[in-house]
Motif scaffolding. Structure first.
Motif: not given
Length: 267
Positions: A44-52, A185-196
């Motif tokens: 899962m994507l680790c929550p980032r501060p800017e998302t707050e 790149s090695r741990y968080e899901s590409d599906k949660a990161l890459c938008g095409g």
């Protein structure tokens, strides 16, 4: 003095971090907004501060809706697209547990399971104070993509009429994925990161579905290359805005000064 068992445990944790595993995964939890100890696990994507900051935008709008809604007891309905750990939706539900109902979507089964478990942890106290109130009255994550979250004439599966839509979708352009640090790149899901190719694949799905989901606003966190494009693509009065039934109201920078957020509204 540490025992042998404690030393071995500590060394194991150090080895994981030396191997660039994110601290959030090693600890198994992270603080986000008012949520202390939000459970997190790979991929899962680790929550980032800017998302707050995104959460704060939505909370401000929820507060305004509460002030303006009159005497109705109906909950303000919020759709969180791409919930991951549940951080965004749960931060909102935790603040306004008596006022909102959050429905969250994700395409990863482990994300749906984790976010619903986090909901039980953070909302249990709120639920316990009111007889007959269940956690899923306040928050529920379901396994569904943005594109598939729709009703047809043959199948009216989902209740729509959301007051607000919020999303931190996968938005990194595929060409930029190689620039990510290894702990991402090695741990968080590409599906949660890459938008095409241009990072806008899921964002386009969301925009296309918005008029079915809501008659209100949509808040999104996006790549810093996107706000100017989206503002032009969905500029009020433009052909594309009229065709899609959605306009861009505003764009906002994050605390680092990067273009990061967009506010859309259904026509």
């Amino acid at each position: 003095q540490m025992s042998e068992e404690q030393c071995n445990t500590f060394q194991s944790l150090l080895d994981r971090r030396i191997d660039l595993e994110p601290l959030q995964y090693i600890m198994g939890q992270w603080d986000f907004h008012d949520l202390v100890g939000l459970k997190i696990k790979e991929p899962m994507l680790c929550p980032r501060p800017e998302t707050e900051e995104l959460v704060e935008f939505v909370l401000e709008e929820v507060s305004e809706l509460i002030r303006n809604r009159g005497s109705t007891n109906e909950r303000i309905r919020i759709l969180d697209v791409g919930c991951g750990t549940g951080a965004i939706g749960l931060a909102i539900a935790n603040r306004y547990c008596d006022e909102v109902q959050v429905v969250a979507l994700d395409v990863l089964p482990e994300a749906v399971e984790l976010s619903n478990n986090n909901a039980k942890t953070f909302l249990a106290n709120h639920v316990g104070k009111k007889e007959g109130l269940e956690v899923n009255t306040i928050y529920e994550a379901i396994l569904c993509s943005a594109d598939d979250f729709t009703n047809t004439q043959e199948c009216n599966t989902y209740k729509m009429d959301f007051d607000i839509v919020v999303s931190n979708p996968p938005y990194i352009p595929s060409k930029d994925m190689v620039t990510l640090s290894e702990d991402v790149s090695r741990y968080e899901s590409d599906k949660a990161l890459c938008g095409g190719d241009d990072g806008l694949d899921i964002i386009r799905h969301i925009v296309r579905r918005l008029p079915e989901w809501t008659s209100g606003n949509c808040w999104m966190e996006v790549d810093d290359s996107h706000p100017s494009f989206i503002a032009d693509w969905l500029s009020p009065g433009s052909q594309e805005s009229a065709r899609l039934g959605v306009k861009c109201i505003s764009t906002y920078k994050d605390f680092c000064g990067r273009d990061r957020f967009v506010k859309l509204r259904v026509l």
